[in-house]
Write a protein that holds these residues in place. Structure first.
Motif, mmCIF file in Angstrom:
data_model
loop_
_atom_site.group_PDB
_atom_site.id
_atom_site.type_symbol
_atom_site.label_atom_id
_atom_site.label_comp_id
_atom_site.label_asym_id
_atom_site.label_seq_id
_atom_site.Cartn_x
_atom_site.Cartn_y
_atom_site.Cartn_z
ATOM 1 N N VAL A 94 2.516 1.238 -6.612
ATOM 2 C CA VAL A 94 3.480 1.124 -5.513
ATOM 3 C C VAL A 94 4.563 2.187 -5.590
ATOM 4 O O VAL A 94 4.839 2.870 -4.602
ATOM 5 C CB VAL A 94 4.114 -0.285 -5.500
ATOM 6 C CG1 VAL A 94 5.223 -0.363 -4.465
ATOM 7 C CG2 VAL A 94 3.050 -1.335 -5.220
ATOM 8 N N GLU A 95 5.182 2.342 -6.750
ATOM 9 C CA GLU A 95 6.318 3.265 -6.855
ATOM 10 C C GLU A 95 5.888 4.716 -6.641
ATOM 11 O O GLU A 95 6.587 5.494 -5.960
ATOM 12 C CB GLU A 95 6.987 3.111 -8.221
ATOM 13 C CG GLU A 95 8.412 3.616 -8.271
ATOM 14 C CD GLU A 95 9.312 2.965 -7.232
ATOM 15 O OE1 GLU A 95 10.131 3.682 -6.640
ATOM 16 O OE2 GLU A 95 9.188 1.742 -6.989
ATOM 17 N N ARG A 96 4.744 5.097 -7.193
ATOM 18 C CA ARG A 96 4.262 6.467 -7.010
ATOM 19 C C ARG A 96 3.947 6.738 -5.547
ATOM 20 O O ARG A 96 4.331 7.778 -4.991
ATOM 21 C CB ARG A 96 3.013 6.705 -7.866
ATOM 22 C CG ARG A 96 2.517 8.155 -7.817
ATOM 23 C CD ARG A 96 1.187 8.295 -8.512
ATOM 24 N NE ARG A 96 0.134 7.589 -7.770
ATOM 25 C CZ ARG A 96 -1.114 7.429 -8.206
ATOM 26 N NH1 ARG A 96 -1.452 7.880 -9.405
ATOM 27 N NH2 ARG A 96 -2.003 6.800 -7.477
ATOM 28 N N GLU A 97 3.241 5.815 -4.905
ATOM 29 C CA GLU A 97 2.875 6.002 -3.495
ATOM 30 C C GLU A 97 4.107 6.002 -2.604
ATOM 31 O O GLU A 97 4.170 6.751 -1.626
ATOM 32 C CB GLU A 97 1.904 4.905 -3.044
ATOM 33 C CG GLU A 97 0.562 4.927 -3.759
ATOM 34 C CD GLU A 97 -0.236 6.196 -3.467
ATOM 35 O OE1 GLU A 97 0.082 6.889 -2.476
ATOM 36 O OE2 GLU A 97 -1.158 6.505 -4.230
ATOM 37 N N ARG A 98 5.087 5.178 -2.945
ATOM 38 C CA ARG A 98 6.319 5.153 -2.147
ATOM 39 C C ARG A 98 7.031 6.500 -2.228
ATOM 40 O O ARG A 98 7.534 7.006 -1.214
ATOM 41 C CB ARG A 98 7.229 4.030 -2.614
ATOM 42 C CG ARG A 98 8.523 3.933 -1.812
ATOM 43 C CD ARG A 98 9.380 2.747 -2.216
ATOM 44 N NE ARG A 98 8.828 1.511 -1.685
ATOM 45 C CZ ARG A 98 8.593 0.407 -2.388
ATOM 46 N NH1 ARG A 98 8.855 0.402 -3.685
ATOM 47 N NH2 ARG A 98 8.108 -0.669 -1.824
ATOM 48 N N ARG A 99 7.079 7.082 -3.422
ATOM 49 C CA ARG A 99 7.717 8.392 -3.572
ATOM 50 C C ARG A 99 6.990 9.443 -2.747
ATOM 51 O O ARG A 99 7.622 10.266 -2.067
ATOM 52 C CB ARG A 99 7.750 8.802 -5.049
ATOM 53 C CG ARG A 99 8.839 8.125 -5.863
ATOM 54 C CD ARG A 99 9.069 8.856 -7.172
ATOM 55 N NE ARG A 99 7.891 8.775 -8.037
ATOM 56 C CZ ARG A 99 7.711 7.875 -8.991
ATOM 57 N NH1 ARG A 99 8.628 6.942 -9.199
ATOM 58 N NH2 ARG A 99 6.626 7.885 -9.737
ATOM 59 N N ILE A 100 5.663 9.455 -2.823
ATOM 60 C CA ILE A 100 4.871 10.445 -2.076
ATOM 61 C C ILE A 100 5.107 10.304 -0.584
ATOM 62 O O ILE A 100 5.345 11.291 0.137
ATOM 63 C CB ILE A 100 3.370 10.292 -2.406
ATOM 64 C CG1 ILE A 100 3.097 10.675 -3.859
ATOM 65 C CG2 ILE A 100 2.524 11.164 -1.468
ATOM 66 C CD1 ILE A 100 1.684 10.356 -4.325
ATOM 67 N N LEU A 101 5.066 9.076 -0.095
ATOM 68 C CA LEU A 101 5.239 8.836 1.340
ATOM 69 C C LEU A 101 6.648 9.168 1.793
ATOM 70 O O LEU A 101 6.845 9.672 2.912
ATOM 71 C CB LEU A 101 4.886 7.388 1.666
ATOM 72 C CG LEU A 101 3.393 7.055 1.562
ATOM 73 C CD1 LEU A 101 3.172 5.549 1.534
ATOM 74 C CD2 LEU A 101 2.628 7.687 2.729
ATOM 75 N N LEU A 102 7.636 8.904 0.955
ATOM 76 C CA LEU A 102 9.011 9.274 1.302
ATOM 77 C C LEU A 102 9.167 10.793 1.391
ATOM 78 O O LEU A 102 9.895 11.297 2.261
ATOM 79 C CB LEU A 102 9.990 8.709 0.270
ATOM 80 C CG LEU A 102 10.304 7.216 0.401
ATOM 81 C CD1 LEU A 102 11.141 6.748 -0.789
ATOM 82 C CD2 LEU A 102 11.054 6.933 1.706
ATOM 83 N N VAL A 103 8.486 11.516 0.520
ATOM 84 C CA VAL A 103 8.513 12.980 0.607
ATOM 85 C C VAL A 103 7.916 13.433 1.938
ATOM 86 O O VAL A 103 8.468 14.322 2.613
ATOM 87 C CB VAL A 103 7.743 13.613 -0.574
ATOM 88 C CG1 VAL A 103 7.520 15.110 -0.340
ATOM 89 C CG2 VAL A 103 8.499 13.402 -1.874
ATOM 90 N N TYR A 104 6.804 12.843 2.344
ATOM 91 C CA TYR A 104 6.201 13.176 3.644
ATOM 92 C C TYR A 104 7.184 12.900 4.778
ATOM 93 O O TYR A 104 7.361 13.724 5.686
ATOM 94 C CB TYR A 104 4.925 12.364 3.879
ATOM 95 C CG TYR A 104 3.764 12.696 2.974
ATOM 96 C CD1 TYR A 104 3.799 13.790 2.121
ATOM 97 C CD2 TYR A 104 2.622 11.897 2.964
ATOM 98 C CE1 TYR A 104 2.734 14.082 1.285
ATOM 99 C CE2 TYR A 104 1.540 12.189 2.141
ATOM 100 C CZ TYR A 104 1.606 13.271 1.302
ATOM 101 O OH TYR A 104 0.532 13.552 0.474
ATOM 102 N N ALA A 105 7.813 11.728 4.738
ATOM 103 C CA ALA A 105 8.742 11.341 5.808
ATOM 104 C C ALA A 105 9.935 12.287 5.872
ATOM 105 O O ALA A 105 10.361 12.699 6.958
ATOM 106 C CB ALA A 105 9.219 9.905 5.598
#
Length: 337
Positions: free
Chosen positions: A239-250
């Protein structure tokens, strides 16, 4: 059945986008009929028609469309990651970070927003804007990070606080600006497509499409994250890794959009919400539908802002806010219920 419905939704939506783009190319001080636009695009128009379309209207329309796509995709991601349907780049501080960076640039006397400059100089303000957005995103994430994780509630509340603080700093700098610099900063902060050209299209289009496709690639992860952190972790998602990646995209999507069009709020809110009503919560369908809807909204709003108050031009960000504020209030009232 769902795939067939989604296919027809895409066809209707993007056909409508094309029609709105043609309409926007048609209206203005120099009117061009739709048949003449088609002739000009095929290379058979007059010289003045070609100049108006290719040098002025078409690049501006394309920039508007890609800005809408970028902000709507960023909004889709943020609403899922924070599990808050009111989240969007303009509300949680990402756009404010871009605005602060540009205001600092203008205050330093290094801006050239209204000047004819080289292609390298054209990209300097967008570069500064992107750095500001990334810095704001990093600050929000860092402040929200606690006990080796970031919870959605803490992330959205931190973003709102950072947004308020950055806007206060912007106001302080604006009060100390000269009249010319103040007007320049105010136009950019309110969101404006004035002065866009093909250089901005070449800069914006590939970056928007890149992060749009990366977001679509993560659509299944977004679907799982929407179920909650515990269930997502139980299904094998880090969860935490994917959240970071998606926040970078956003953040990157919001940054590239804001860098060329200024601070446009509510566009990342309107598109995703309308898309959810049309195609549901599946992100592989929601993201492209939201992108098309936001592109239509901003192209139509820019057309209206150019022509309704001619010869004055209303910043497109204000026109979109006129639509977005009532819808935002409606959403808040619905949440309270």
């Amino acid at each position: 059945m769902m795939k067939r419905k989604a296919k027809w939704t895409y066809v209707i939506l993007y056909s409508l986008l094309v029609l709105v783009c043609f309409w926007s190319m048609s209206v203005g001080k120099f009117y061009i009929s739709i048949p003449d636009i088609v002739k000009t695009l095929l290379g058979y128009g007059t010289r003045i028609q070609a100049t108006v379309i290719y040098a002025i209207r078409l690049p501006r329309i394309l920039v508007a469309a890609f800005v809408g796509m970028a902000l709507s995709t960023s909004g889709c991601i943020l609403q899922t990651v924070t599990r808050n349907e009111l989240a969007e780049p303009g509300i949680i501080g990402i756009n404010a970070g871009s605005a602060l960076a540009v205001v600092l640039l203008i205050a330093s006397g290094g801006a050239f927003y209204y000047e004819k400059v080289s292609s390298a100089a054209i990209f300097f303000m967008p570069f500064v804007s992107i750095v500001g957005a990334l810095a704001a995103g990093l600050l929000i994430y860092g402040l929200a990070y606690k006990k080796k994780k970031v919870t959605p509630v803490r992330l959205i509340l931190t973003g709102i606080g950072v947004n308020a603080g950055i806007n206060a700093i912007i106001t302080v700098y604006q009060l100390n600006m000269s009249k010319g610099d103040y007007n320049q900063a105010l136009t950019w902060i309110n969101g404006s497509l004035w002065g866009t050209n093909w250089s901005y299209v070449y800069f914006l289009a590939p970056l928007t499409l890149l992060f749009l496709f990366l977001s679509l690639y993560k659509s299944r992860i977004l679907d799982v994250l929407a179920l909650g952190d515990e269930l997502a972790a139980g299904l094998g998602v880090c969860v935490e890794r994917e959240r970071r990646i998606l926040l970078v995209y956003a953040v990157c999507l919001a940054a590239v959009a804001t860098s060329v069009a200024g601070n446009i709020s509510f566009l990342g809110l309107l598109g995703p919400h309308i898309a959810k009503k049309i195609c549901g919560l599946v992100h592989s369908r929601q993201i492209p539908v939201a992108a098309g809807i936001s592109a239509i909204i901003i192209v139509a709003s820019d057309m209206a802002s150019r022509n309704l108050f001619s010869p004055l031009e209303l910043p497109v960000g204000i026109a979109i806010s006129i639509l977005g504020v009532p819808y935002f209030i409606y959403l808040i009232m619905r949440v309270k219920e």
